[in-house]
Design an enzyme around this catalytic site. Structure first.
Site, PDB file in Angstrom:
ATOM      1  N   SER A  42      11.710   9.576  24.396  1.00 43.46           N
ATOM      2  CA  SER A  42      11.395  10.999  24.546  1.00 43.46           C
ATOM      3  C   SER A  42      10.274  11.407  23.588  1.00 43.46           C
ATOM      4  CB  SER A  42      12.639  11.838  24.247  1.00 43.46           C
ATOM      5  OG  SER A  42      12.845  11.864  22.846  1.00 43.46           O
ATOM      6  N   CYS A 153      28.393   0.837  35.391  1.00 45.89           N
ATOM      7  CA  CYS A 153      28.963  -0.294  34.647  1.00 45.89           C
ATOM      8  C   CYS A 153      30.398  -0.630  35.064  1.00 45.89           C
ATOM      9  CB  CYS A 153      28.890  -0.027  33.151  1.00 45.89           C
ATOM     10  SG  CYS A 153      29.329   1.647  32.699  1.00 45.89           S
ATOM     11  N   GLY A 184      29.783   2.985  26.657  1.00 43.65           N
ATOM     12  CA  GLY A 184      29.373   3.385  28.008  1.00 43.65           C
ATOM     13  C   GLY A 184      28.840   4.802  28.058  1.00 43.65           C
ATOM     14  N   HIS A 246      34.559  -2.926  29.462  1.00 47.71           N
ATOM     15  CA  HIS A 246      35.398  -2.106  30.337  1.00 47.71           C
ATOM     16  C   HIS A 246      36.492  -2.985  30.950  1.00 47.71           C
ATOM     17  CE1 HIS A 246      32.572   0.996  29.729  1.00 47.71           C
ATOM     18  NE2 HIS A 246      32.018   1.097  30.919  1.00 47.71           N
ATOM     19  N   ASN A 334      30.085  -3.790  29.314  1.00 48.04           N
ATOM     20  CA  ASN A 334      29.412  -2.673  29.991  1.00 48.04           C
ATOM     21  C   ASN A 334      27.930  -2.544  29.688  1.00 48.04           C
ATOM     22  OD1 ASN A 334      30.987  -1.876  27.522  1.00 48.04           O
ATOM     23  ND2 ASN A 334      29.672  -0.081  27.672  1.00 48.04           N
ATOM     24  N   THR A 335      27.471  -2.893  28.478  1.00 51.31           N
ATOM     25  CA  THR A 335      26.026  -2.735  28.235  1.00 51.31           C
ATOM     26  C   THR A 335      25.252  -4.014  28.530  1.00 51.31           C
ATOM     27  OG1 THR A 335      26.186  -3.213  25.867  1.00 51.31           O
ATOM     28  CG2 THR A 335      26.297  -0.894  26.519  1.00 51.31           C
TER      29      THR A 335
HETATM   30  N1  NAP Z   1      25.782   2.649  28.101  1.00 54.78           N
HETATM   31  C1  NAP Z   1      26.214   1.951  29.170  1.00 54.78           C
HETATM   32  O1  NAP Z   1      27.171   1.153  29.093  1.00 54.78           O
HETATM   33  C2  NAP Z   1      25.519   2.102  30.503  1.00 54.78           C
HETATM   34  C3  NAP Z   1      25.884   1.235  31.512  1.00 54.78           C
HETATM   35  C4  NAP Z   1      25.265   1.339  32.764  1.00 54.78           C
HETATM   36  C5  NAP Z   1      24.311   2.314  32.959  1.00 54.78           C
HETATM   37  N2  NAP Z   1      23.987   3.170  31.960  1.00 54.78           N
HETATM   38  C6  NAP Z   1      22.968   4.182  32.247  1.00 54.78           C
HETATM   39  O2  NAP Z   1      21.767   3.831  31.553  1.00 54.78           O
HETATM   40  C7  NAP Z   1      21.063   5.015  31.189  1.00 54.78           C
HETATM   41  C8  NAP Z   1      20.832   5.005  29.681  1.00 54.78           C
HETATM   42  O3  NAP Z   1      22.106   5.016  29.032  1.00 54.78           O
HETATM   43  P1  NAP Z   1      22.264   4.864  27.452  1.00 54.78           P
HETATM   44  O4  NAP Z   1      23.709   4.647  27.242  1.00 54.78           O
HETATM   45  O5  NAP Z   1      21.298   3.878  26.908  1.00 54.78           O
HETATM   46  O6  NAP Z   1      21.826   6.357  26.967  1.00 54.78           O
HETATM   47  P2  NAP Z   1      21.323   6.823  25.530  1.00 54.78           P
HETATM   48  O7  NAP Z   1      21.862   5.947  24.461  1.00 54.78           O
HETATM   49  O8  NAP Z   1      21.646   8.284  25.463  1.00 54.78           O
HETATM   50  O9  NAP Z   1      19.707   6.645  25.580  1.00 54.78           O
HETATM   51  C9  NAP Z   1      18.881   7.503  26.356  1.00 54.78           C
HETATM   52  C10 NAP Z   1      17.420   7.072  26.216  1.00 54.78           C
HETATM   53  O10 NAP Z   1      16.614   7.960  27.012  1.00 54.78           O
HETATM   54  C11 NAP Z   1      15.562   8.471  26.198  1.00 54.78           C
HETATM   55  N3  NAP Z   1      15.159   9.820  26.651  1.00 54.78           N
HETATM   56  C12 NAP Z   1      15.868  10.974  26.573  1.00 54.78           C
HETATM   57  N4  NAP Z   1      15.135  11.991  27.062  1.00 54.78           N
HETATM   58  C13 NAP Z   1      13.943  11.482  27.453  1.00 54.78           C
HETATM   59  C14 NAP Z   1      12.767  12.026  28.028  1.00 54.78           C
HETATM   60  N5  NAP Z   1      12.656  13.343  28.296  1.00 54.78           N
HETATM   61  N6  NAP Z   1      11.721  11.203  28.293  1.00 54.78           N
HETATM   62  C15 NAP Z   1      11.805   9.884  28.012  1.00 54.78           C
HETATM   63  N7  NAP Z   1      12.902   9.297  27.456  1.00 54.78           N
HETATM   64  C16 NAP Z   1      13.956  10.087  27.187  1.00 54.78           C
HETATM   65  C17 NAP Z   1      16.130   8.504  24.807  1.00 54.78           C
HETATM   66  O11 NAP Z   1      15.058   8.572  23.863  1.00 54.78           O
HETATM   67  P3  NAP Z   1      15.199   9.329  22.427  1.00 54.78           P
HETATM   68  O12 NAP Z   1      15.874   8.377  21.485  1.00 54.78           O
HETATM   69  O13 NAP Z   1      13.773   9.584  22.072  1.00 54.78           O
HETATM   70  O14 NAP Z   1      15.994  10.582  22.672  1.00 54.78           O
HETATM   71  C18 NAP Z   1      16.873   7.159  24.793  1.00 54.78           C
HETATM   72  O15 NAP Z   1      15.932   6.127  24.579  1.00 54.78           O
HETATM   73  C19 NAP Z   1      21.915   6.197  31.675  1.00 54.78           C
HETATM   74  O16 NAP Z   1      21.470   6.625  32.933  1.00 54.78           O
HETATM   75  C20 NAP Z   1      23.301   5.579  31.786  1.00 54.78           C
HETATM   76  O17 NAP Z   1      24.110   6.255  32.718  1.00 54.78           O
HETATM   77  C21 NAP Z   1      24.550   3.089  30.728  1.00 54.78           C
END
Ligand code: NAP
Length: 366
Positions: A42, A153, A184, A246, A334-335
């Protein structure tokens, strides 16, 4: 002696600072085919060095080369042509099409486009043929770009465990209860005061996603469309105080492909013999995608989540079900299997099919 340049695919990570973005960095270090050359997140992070912007949460150190990289704005200008996207869904809905329109292969973790009729939702061991859908995407025709997604996931582990059973016996009903790890929910995710010593019986939209995605993943490609698996399904999704992994309790009613009830040994054989990618040499794909654990109290997240480098789904406790036919327990990371590892193996599959273009990049690994 090493060449000055090596052939690899330059890749970028969109959402590089988050939970899944960090897993991408960890799993892609020393990847034989892919090399990270671009990181974006972001506006809060853009312009900073990665080590200053990201709160590294993994148990291996952040690679030094990555730590020193500057985070780019989340715009296609200057980005490589292969993008691993780990963005929140609302952001992905806006940004992923912009990268696809600019000619990038976007390999996405978010749910924004998973159920779109033209977007493949793919697990290489399950439905590699669904990749055909990218040819119908307007971005593909206009710029060469496209979007490919991996599943939610919790659907990921379930579908891998169900696929070999569906192939041999058919499946008519699926009843599943999840116990999902806190990672997750991204970082910082669920507040510690909400989850410590607790179970939260609600994860927004998770049950709907799990039900719809499972049936699409197990569906059949007919022409240019996916016909979802014709099965009834009910999912209960819970958040529990586990860091990664999970766990799911599953009951299934089988179809009648055999013309008689399947035996327990036949179900175990279906899992053991399930190796649809054997011989393809995809670096991230596990030799055994679904692994049976005979011990009566397994699988457990702490003990089993890292089987197959986090890419193997563990199954155990197969026994008759008093309501449907059979019940069992499964576990998947999950990740890794449920997010970054799944996207990497999707990219490897695309590469093996000639849908990613390798280029010469400077030699030397992080
Ligand atoms: N965690 C899991 O187990 C898992 C599993 C399957 C799928 N997912 C999916 O994968 C995706 C990411 O999940 P996560 O767990 O990694 O989330 P997260 O930890 O909240 O990370 C979100 C990422 O998006 C970036 N971001 C936020 N707003 C943005 C913007 N306006 N422009 C560009 N980048 C932006 C953040 O950057 P900043 O640090 O700069 O805010 C961060 O790098 C989600 O859709 C989630 O549903 C997650």
């Amino acid at each position: 002696m090493r060449n000055e340049h090596e052939i690899a695919v330059e890749v970028g990570i969109l959402g590089a600072t988050g939970m899944v973005g960090q897993r991408f960095i960890q799993l892609l270090e020393n990847h034989p085919w892919f090399r990270i050359t671009w990181l974006a997140a972001s506006d809060r992070s853009s312009g900073k060095r990665y080590e200053d912007a990201a709160k590294w949460r993994l148990d291996t150190p952040c690679p030094e080369r990555i730590a020193k990289m500057t985070i780019s704005p989340a715009e296609p200008d200057g980005a490589p042509k292969v993008i691993f996207a780990a963005l929140d869904t609302d952001i992905a809905r806006d940004l992923e099409p912009r990268f696809a329109a600019a000619g990038c292969a976007v390999i996405s973790n978010s749910s924004a486009f998973r159920m779109h009729p033209d977007v493949p939702l793919v697990i290489p061991e399950v439905n590699a043929d669904h990749l055909h859908l990218i040819e119908g995407q307007s971005w593909r025709r206009e710029s060469g770009g496209y979007i490919v997604t991996n599943s939610n996931c919790s659907a990921m582990g379930l579908v891998l465990a169900l696929k070999p059973i569906e192939e041999r016996f058919g499946i008519e009903q699926i009843f599943v209860t999840t116990m999902q790890a806190v990672s997750g929910a991204g970082y910082p995710g669920v507040a510690s005061m909400d989850i410590l010593g607790n179970v939260v019986p609600y994860i927004k939209s998770e049950e709907e996603k799990m039900e719809a995605e499972t049936l699409k993943l197990l569906g059949k490609l007919r022409g240019d469309a996916i016909v979802p698996l014709n099965a009834r399904m009910s999912a209960h999704c819970n958040r529990v105080a586990v860091e990664d992994g999970h766990t799911e309790s599953v009951s299934i009613k089988l179809g009648n492909k055999l013309g008689r009830p399947a035996t327990r040994d036949e179900l175990l054989a279906a899992w053991a013999e399930f190796r649809p990618l054997a011989g393809q040499d995809l670096p991230m794909a596990p030799a055994q995608p679904v692994e049976w654990i005979a011990a009566e109290d397994r699988p457990q997240p702490r003990l089993d989540k890292n089987r197959g480098r986090g890419m193997t789904v563990s199954v155990g406790r197969l026994r008759p079900c008093g309501l449907l036919d059979w019940k069992f327990t499964l576990l998947s990371h999950n990740t890794i299997r449920g997010a970054a590892g799944a996207a990497i193996v999707n990219a490897e599959l695309l590469m093996s099919l000639g849908k990613l273009e390798p280029v010469a990049v400077a030699a030397g690994r992080a």
